[in-house]
Scaffold this motif. Structure first.
Motif: not given
Ligand code: 13P
Ligand code: SF4
Length: 334
Positions: A60, A83, A135, A137, A152
């Motif tokens: 991400s 995203m 986060y 997300n 993450s």
């Molecule tokens: P990453 O940023 O680690 O790619 O994670 C995105 C994600 O949606 C993990 O479920």
């Protein structure tokens, strides 16, 4: 000048309902990409054939940086909606397309903007100086209501940047939040959201897999439950897991994240054995992200052809959501 999307010929539109083979679709996607001056950004959880034709694949944070830096006119985001929204927020003059607009995320859904706003207002009464770290997300509205965004790969650094006496609200992933609490020793107020994919891994079956492959290392994404994370030899973002597999002297890995990433792991370390961690229910495909997998080659072709679905956001929302994202990028400079 006439928009290139407006001049899609009727014959070409008719082609949408015909079935092209994968090879023809790939050739057409490459042609349209050149014609529209588009860049294809893809997450590791996309189908392998989409990863193979992407200009850039990443986690991400890396995808956000790429979206911000691109000089292409069009960003085709092969990932989930939050995203693609992030790409639009960071580079608003670009046209951002997503092959399937329904590619959501259970974590983003667990934090509706109105509920998040209410919780923050209540917290302001109790802890007027609290900081909201969210986060990535999550929806654009929730980003706009947050102080700093994290992913993450930079969450630990961002939490450590907040003075010890300042209370932190961490949303929406409670597993990632608990992991970060253990890692930093920092208590936080946690939102109760989870990722349906990472939540599905079963420690009982993972123990069976480890018993069957005694030399294997368990590697896990921090969205997994703590029973899985406590057993893991390595925990990291998707890119960190990929780097770990490529550089570790070990030969076998049980991979506790969405299995789409195994495609890049196999490319980076062809001699290594990569085993997808199992969910509780035998035969269940619940460790595959149902949202990420909504994007297909055909939908990618269609969106390049028609310019839809396009991510459209209110300019005021873009402005408000950009600040916490820019704080994240500032705090995670190499
Ligand atoms: P990453 O940023 O680690 O790619 O994670 C995105 C994600 O949606 C993990 O479920
Ligand atoms: Fe969201 Fe989980 Fe899918 Fe990642 S894997 S996009 S966190 S539902």
């Amino acid at each position: 000048m006439c928009s290139p999307w407006a001049v899609v010929a009727m014959e070409e539109r008719a082609e949408l309902v015909t079935t092209l083979g994968d090879e023809e679709l790939i050739a057409e996607i490459a042609r349209l990409k050149r014609e529209k001056n588009a860049v294809i950004l893809a997450h590791y959880y996309q189908y392998s054939e989409i990863q193979d034709l992407a200009d850039f694949i990443g986690d991400s944070l890396e995808l956000s940086r790429r979206a911000q830096e691109t000089t292409a006119d069009v960003i085709v985001f092969c990932g989930v909606h939050f995203m693609a929204e992030t790409a639009k927020i960071l580079n608003p003059s670009k046209r951002v397309l997503i092959p399937d607009v329904n590619a959501g995320c259970s974590l983003a859904e667990s934090a509706p903007a109105e509920e998040y706003r209410r919780v923050r207002e209540e917290l302001r009464q109790q802890y007027p100086n609290h900081v909201a770290i969210t986060y990535i997300n999550c929806s654009a509205e929730v980003k706009a209501l947050s102080d700093i965004i994290c992913t993450s790969s930079n969450a630990e650094r961002i939490i450590r940047s907040v003075p010890d006496d300042v209370p932190i609200l961490f949303a929406p992933d409670r597993n990632l939040g608990k992991y970060l609490q253990r890692k930093t020793g920092r208590p936080m107020i946690l939102w109760n959201g989870t990722c349906i994919v990472h939540q599905s891994f079963s420690i009982r079956r993972i123990e069976e897999q480890l018993a069957e492959h005694p030399d294997a290392e368990l590697i896990a994404h921090p969205e997994c439950e703590d029973v899985v994370l406590e057993r893991a030899d390595f925990i990291g973002s998707t890119s960190a897991l990929l780097r770990y597999v490529a550089t570790s002297p070990r030969q076998t890995f049980i991979v506790a994240t969405e299995p789409g990433i195994i495609h890049q792991m196999e490319k980076a370390a062809p001699s290594k054995r990569l085993i997808a961690a199992l969910p509780e229910q035998e035969g269940c495909r619940c460790s595959e992200c149902p949202y990420m997998k909504l994007n297909t080659l055909e939908k990618l072709y269609r969106c390049l052809l028609t310019g839809e679905p396009e991510v459209r956001l209110d300019p005021d929302l873009i402005e408000r959501a950009r600040r916490p994202l820019e704080r994240m990028l500032e705090l995670s400079k190499p």
